[in-house]
Design a protein around this motif. Sequence first.
Motif, PDB file in Angstrom:
ATOM      1  N   ALA A  31      55.470  -7.236 -57.750  1.00 22.02           N
ATOM      2  CA  ALA A  31      56.247  -5.985 -57.726  1.00 22.02           C
ATOM      3  C   ALA A  31      56.729  -5.610 -59.128  1.00 22.02           C
ATOM      4  O   ALA A  31      56.863  -4.425 -59.438  1.00 22.02           O
ATOM      5  N   VAL A  32      56.974  -6.613 -59.970  1.00 21.13           N
ATOM      6  CA  VAL A  32      57.354  -6.324 -61.366  1.00 21.13           C
ATOM      7  C   VAL A  32      56.217  -5.587 -62.055  1.00 21.13           C
ATOM      8  O   VAL A  32      56.411  -4.528 -62.669  1.00 21.13           O
ATOM      9  N   ARG A  33      55.010  -6.125 -61.923  1.00 20.17           N
ATOM     10  CA  ARG A  33      53.843  -5.476 -62.533  1.00 20.17           C
ATOM     11  C   ARG A  33      53.627  -4.072 -61.962  1.00 20.17           C
ATOM     12  O   ARG A  33      53.470  -3.096 -62.715  1.00 20.17           O
ATOM     13  N   ASP A  34      53.628  -3.951 -60.648  1.00 16.53           N
ATOM     14  CA  ASP A  34      53.361  -2.653 -60.022  1.00 16.53           C
ATOM     15  C   ASP A  34      54.443  -1.632 -60.375  1.00 16.53           C
ATOM     16  O   ASP A  34      54.158  -0.458 -60.616  1.00 16.53           O
ATOM     17  N   GLY A  35      55.703  -2.089 -60.417  1.00 18.20           N
ATOM     18  CA  GLY A  35      56.810  -1.187 -60.740  1.00 18.20           C
ATOM     19  C   GLY A  35      56.759  -0.704 -62.172  1.00 18.20           C
ATOM     20  O   GLY A  35      57.014   0.476 -62.450  1.00 18.20           O
ATOM     21  N   LEU A  36      56.406  -1.594 -63.096  1.00 17.27           N
ATOM     22  CA  LEU A  36      56.308  -1.185 -64.513  1.00 17.27           C
ATOM     23  C   LEU A  36      55.141  -0.218 -64.710  1.00 17.27           C
ATOM     24  O   LEU A  36      55.242   0.745 -65.459  1.00 17.27           O
ATOM     25  N   ARG A  37      54.036  -0.464 -64.018  1.00 18.55           N
ATOM     26  CA  ARG A  37      52.882   0.445 -64.133  1.00 18.55           C
ATOM     27  C   ARG A  37      53.206   1.835 -63.584  1.00 18.55           C
ATOM     28  O   ARG A  37      52.724   2.837 -64.101  1.00 18.55           O
ATOM     29  N   ALA A  38      54.038   1.881 -62.543  1.00 21.71           N
ATOM     30  CA  ALA A  38      54.351   3.167 -61.892  1.00 21.71           C
ATOM     31  C   ALA A  38      55.404   3.963 -62.658  1.00 21.71           C
ATOM     32  O   ALA A  38      55.575   5.160 -62.426  1.00 21.71           O
ATOM     33  N   PHE A  39      56.102   3.293 -63.578  1.00 17.84           N
ATOM     34  CA  PHE A  39      57.220   3.943 -64.267  1.00 17.84           C
ATOM     35  C   PHE A  39      56.747   4.899 -65.355  1.00 17.84           C
ATOM     36  O   PHE A  39      55.879   4.562 -66.152  1.00 17.84           O
ATOM     37  N   THR A  40      57.331   6.118 -65.379  1.00 12.93           N
ATOM     38  CA  THR A  40      57.072   7.038 -66.493  1.00 12.93           C
ATOM     39  C   THR A  40      58.416   7.374 -67.143  1.00 12.93           C
ATOM     40  O   THR A  40      59.374   7.723 -66.457  1.00 12.93           O
ATOM     41  N   PRO A  41      58.492   7.248 -68.479  1.00 14.43           N
ATOM     42  CA  PRO A  41      59.781   7.465 -69.152  1.00 14.43           C
ATOM     43  C   PRO A  41      60.217   8.921 -69.106  1.00 14.43           C
ATOM     44  O   PRO A  41      59.406   9.830 -68.926  1.00 14.43           O
ATOM     45  N   ASP A  42      61.516   9.120 -69.263  1.00 16.91           N
ATOM     46  CA  ASP A  42      62.082  10.462 -69.318  1.00 16.91           C
ATOM     47  C   ASP A  42      61.552  11.244 -70.521  1.00 16.91           C
ATOM     48  O   ASP A  42      61.101  10.658 -71.501  1.00 16.91           O
ATOM     49  N   ALA A  43      61.675  12.558 -70.442  1.00 16.81           N
ATOM     50  CA  ALA A  43      61.373  13.389 -71.603  1.00 16.81           C
ATOM     51  C   ALA A  43      62.311  13.038 -72.754  1.00 16.81           C
ATOM     52  O   ALA A  43      63.432  12.598 -72.534  1.00 16.81           O
ATOM     53  N   HIS A  44      61.816  13.233 -73.973  1.00 17.40           N
ATOM     54  CA  HIS A  44      62.607  13.054 -75.206  1.00 17.40           C
ATOM     55  C   HIS A  44      62.946  11.596 -75.492  1.00 17.40           C
ATOM     56  O   HIS A  44      63.838  11.308 -76.278  1.00 17.40           O
TER      57      HIS A  44
END
Length: 475
Positions: A318-331
Amino acid sequence: MGSGQVTDWQGKHVTVAGLGVSGVPAARALHGLGAEVTVVNDGDDARAREQAAELEALGVTVRLGDGETLPDGTELIVTAPGWRPDKPLFAAADRAGVPVWGDVELAWRLRGPDAAPWLAVTGTNGKTTTVQMLASILEAAGLRTAAVGNIGVSLLDAVLGEEPYDVLAVELSSYQLHWAPSLRAHSAAVLNLAPDHLDWHGSMEAYARDKGRVYEGNRVACVYNADATGKPSTEDLVREADVEEGCRAVGFTLGAPGPSQLGVVEGILVDRAFVENRQRNAQELAEVSDVNPPAPHNIANALAAAALARAYGVPASAVRDGLRAFTPDAHRIAHVADVDGVTYIDDSKATNTHAAEASLAAYDSIVWIAGGLAKGATFDELVGGAAKRLRGAVLIGRDRALIREALARHAPEVPVVDLDRTDTGAMLQAVQEAQRLARPGDTVLLAPACASMDMFANYNKRGDAFAQAVRELGA
């Protein structure tokens, strides 16, 4: 639930200090519970009058332009986090024996008997990203969660709403922690400590002490930054905390982890804290390339998020899958474009020197766009550390002279363009000047190390102006 739990709000006289993003929900919630609510607010502008009218329609009393005197009969103050502890209102409350809670304390006290535990994150920089990564990892494990606190869903809404959560990922500022004496998280992390908001806290020691409150009463893990060098370090704060029996100190490091740490080995994020026989064993969690963007400070954020998730019992996958799914905020280290072999990066969110330092460390050859409101910061350490990476610098904003002087002292050979203008066209000119200084392979980096309000409504608008200017170059 914390000491002195208030279960019956009916007719209790509560003063809410400040309208704003936390004051209005707090006033609504307390009124809904049957309290007699009075809101006091320093400002008396159009926005405040609009908010006051909405609350008065519910039956809440609002006093605009008078945030200093304690209303008669007040039994409790619930304050907006930004109100400084030295305000006369709080001195009056102290004399009258009236307790002061923040919105976080209120939310903590209003939780139901089987409420979701909190995984809490604080630190000078990286809080929002880490909490969002944590929520993404928890979701990947199939848990009902939300990123709350300083971001996303309001804590009061999360606590009082119909949505049943398994666990909450909670971002907390030093202000919020100052006013949250009975908060007890499942596990918590202090990501880093650098001078910030010292005008509010009064000293670095007081600031660190408020950050360290997040560890009080932790049950499973106090997560700290094993690479931090300053005094006090985040590890010092763990040592000083009064935690529950069996709670462990868990470090994160960009190097190879020791026992009870998470770290990085040959491009792999590994866990030596939440494994059987941690003296000998390590668990692979994810690859560095799963972290977006894989800049050093962001890898540290990912390790902290992973540590909190693992403390809650989340599997490695879940750590791997969660990090892959994460997109950072604008700016936040956002890639805007490549123009003529030069990369343009928007990190307008780098509103203090510590955030800018992390940003500058992520690139090898930089034309740096910086400046704005310094908020009492000094820039010698930042410039000294980044000097060898700088191709040039373009300075904007009210306090740019402070950065110019630091560049003259620590990077005298770096060409500097000082833009003496604060109109809306200043960012376009800054980007044009940066393009002139840049060579193919360079990065033009907006990492202002300053707040934006001298020229822009907020850091988002500053980043938007930068991106628009870059697009005009490309066109």
